[in-house]
Design a protein around this motif. Sequence first.
Motif, PDB file in Angstrom:
ATOM      1  N   ASN A  16      54.836 111.920  92.367  1.00  0.00           N
ATOM      2  CA  ASN A  16      53.553 111.229  92.436  1.00  0.00           C
ATOM      3  C   ASN A  16      53.540 110.214  93.568  1.00  0.00           C
ATOM      4  OD1 ASN A  16      51.876 108.629  91.087  1.00  0.00           O
ATOM      5  ND2 ASN A  16      50.833 110.609  91.119  1.00  0.00           N
ATOM      6  N   LYS A  17      54.606 109.455  93.686  1.00  0.00           N
ATOM      7  CA  LYS A  17      54.700 108.442  94.745  1.00  0.00           C
ATOM      8  C   LYS A  17      54.652 109.103  96.116  1.00  0.00           C
ATOM      9  CE  LYS A  17      57.914 104.889  96.446  1.00  0.00           C
ATOM     10  NZ  LYS A  17      58.372 105.491  97.702  1.00  0.00           N
ATOM     11  N   LEU A  18      55.412 110.175  96.297  1.00  0.00           N
ATOM     12  CA  LEU A  18      55.460 110.854  97.596  1.00  0.00           C
ATOM     13  C   LEU A  18      54.127 111.512  97.949  1.00  0.00           C
ATOM     14  CD1 LEU A  18      59.024 112.410  97.355  1.00  0.00           C
ATOM     15  CD2 LEU A  18      58.312 110.474  98.781  1.00  0.00           C
ATOM     16  N   VAL A  19      53.494 112.140  96.986  1.00  0.00           N
ATOM     17  CA  VAL A  19      52.201 112.788  97.250  1.00  0.00           C
ATOM     18  C   VAL A  19      51.159 111.736  97.613  1.00  0.00           C
ATOM     19  CG1 VAL A  19      50.284 114.047  96.196  1.00  0.00           C
ATOM     20  CG2 VAL A  19      52.621 114.859  95.905  1.00  0.00           C
ATOM     21  N   ASN A  20      51.105 110.638  96.872  1.00  0.00           N
ATOM     22  CA  ASN A  20      50.131 109.585  97.181  1.00  0.00           C
ATOM     23  C   ASN A  20      50.386 108.980  98.555  1.00  0.00           C
ATOM     24  OD1 ASN A  20      48.320 109.568  94.971  1.00  0.00           O
ATOM     25  ND2 ASN A  20      49.854 108.570  93.708  1.00  0.00           N
ATOM     26  N   GLU A  21      51.655 108.795  98.912  1.00  0.00           N
ATOM     27  CA  GLU A  21      51.979 108.277 100.242  1.00  0.00           C
ATOM     28  C   GLU A  21      51.493 109.240 101.323  1.00  0.00           C
ATOM     29  OE1 GLU A  21      56.180 107.530 100.277  1.00  0.00           O
ATOM     30  OE2 GLU A  21      55.982 105.711  99.060  1.00  0.00           O
ATOM     31  N   LYS A  29      45.749 112.578 106.027  1.00  0.00           N
ATOM     32  CA  LYS A  29      44.303 112.492 106.226  1.00  0.00           C
ATOM     33  C   LYS A  29      43.836 113.511 107.263  1.00  0.00           C
ATOM     34  CE  LYS A  29      44.005 107.642 104.930  1.00  0.00           C
ATOM     35  NZ  LYS A  29      43.818 106.277 105.408  1.00  0.00           N
ATOM     36  N   GLN A  30      44.616 113.667 108.333  1.00  0.00           N
ATOM     37  CA  GLN A  30      44.272 114.642 109.369  1.00  0.00           C
ATOM     38  C   GLN A  30      44.275 116.058 108.806  1.00  0.00           C
ATOM     39  OE1 GLN A  30      47.012 114.632 112.667  1.00  0.00           O
ATOM     40  NE2 GLN A  30      46.031 116.353 113.660  1.00  0.00           N
ATOM     41  N   HIS A  31      45.306 116.402 108.034  1.00  0.00           N
ATOM     42  CA  HIS A  31      45.381 117.739 107.452  1.00  0.00           C
ATOM     43  C   HIS A  31      44.213 118.005 106.502  1.00  0.00           C
ATOM     44  CE1 HIS A  31      49.968 118.101 108.244  1.00  0.00           C
ATOM     45  NE2 HIS A  31      49.261 118.624 109.238  1.00  0.00           N
ATOM     46  N   LEU A  32      43.913 117.041 105.670  1.00  0.00           N
ATOM     47  CA  LEU A  32      42.807 117.218 104.725  1.00  0.00           C
ATOM     48  C   LEU A  32      41.464 117.303 105.451  1.00  0.00           C
ATOM     49  CD1 LEU A  32      43.945 114.820 101.881  1.00  0.00           C
ATOM     50  CD2 LEU A  32      43.912 117.307 101.819  1.00  0.00           C
ATOM     51  N   ASP A  33      41.271 116.440 106.443  1.00  0.00           N
ATOM     52  CA  ASP A  33      40.020 116.481 107.213  1.00  0.00           C
ATOM     53  C   ASP A  33      39.836 117.825 107.898  1.00  0.00           C
ATOM     54  OD1 ASP A  33      39.289 113.903 106.505  1.00  0.00           O
ATOM     55  OD2 ASP A  33      39.984 112.991 108.387  1.00  0.00           O
ATOM     56  N   SER A  34      40.909 118.364 108.460  1.00  0.00           N
ATOM     57  CA  SER A  34      40.802 119.633 109.185  1.00  0.00           C
ATOM     58  C   SER A  34      40.479 120.800 108.242  1.00  0.00           C
ATOM     59  CB  SER A  34      42.078 119.923 109.973  1.00  0.00           C
ATOM     60  OG  SER A  34      43.150 120.224 109.109  1.00  0.00           O
ATOM     61  N   ALA A  39      41.037 113.776  99.504  1.00  0.00           N
ATOM     62  CA  ALA A  39      42.195 113.428  98.695  1.00  0.00           C
ATOM     63  C   ALA A  39      41.752 112.907  97.339  1.00  0.00           C
ATOM     64  CB  ALA A  39      43.035 112.368  99.404  1.00  0.00           C
ATOM     65  N   GLY A  40      42.498 113.279  96.313  1.00  0.00           N
ATOM     66  CA  GLY A  40      42.247 112.751  94.983  1.00  0.00           C
ATOM     67  C   GLY A  40      43.189 111.596  94.706  1.00  0.00           C
ATOM     68  N   GLY A  41      44.472 111.882  94.794  1.00  0.00           N
ATOM     69  CA  GLY A  41      45.471 110.853  94.527  1.00  0.00           C
ATOM     70  C   GLY A  41      45.356 110.299  93.117  1.00  0.00           C
ATOM     71  N   GLY A  42      46.161 109.307  92.830  1.00  0.00           N
ATOM     72  CA  GLY A  42      46.122 108.656  91.533  1.00  0.00           C
ATOM     73  C   GLY A  42      47.436 108.790  90.786  1.00  0.00           C
ATOM     74  N   THR A  43      47.350 108.591  89.490  1.00  0.00           N
ATOM     75  CA  THR A  43      48.535 108.612  88.638  1.00  0.00           C
ATOM     76  C   THR A  43      48.589 109.915  87.845  1.00  0.00           C
ATOM     77  OG1 THR A  43      47.409 107.660  86.731  1.00  0.00           O
ATOM     78  CG2 THR A  43      48.345 106.097  88.325  1.00  0.00           C
TER      79      THR A  43
END
Length: 69
Positions: A16-21, A29-34, A39-43
Amino acid sequence: MVAPAGTPPEIIQTLNKLVNEYLESDLGKQHLDSADMQAGGGTPEDLQTFVASEVAKWGPIIKAAGITM
């Protein structure tokens, strides 16, 4: 991201920590934008709550439609 049931809590927390980072990083952000994604993120608890709400919302519709997997 999901993990198999029974995955040790310390592994879940690390993932969770690594994915959120990653989601907060410039590269993430660049990968998601492209890919026109957000991003959802969270716990882990946030995800559990979201999934439960989706099952409650869509479960009856899926059942009524006779959809199976």
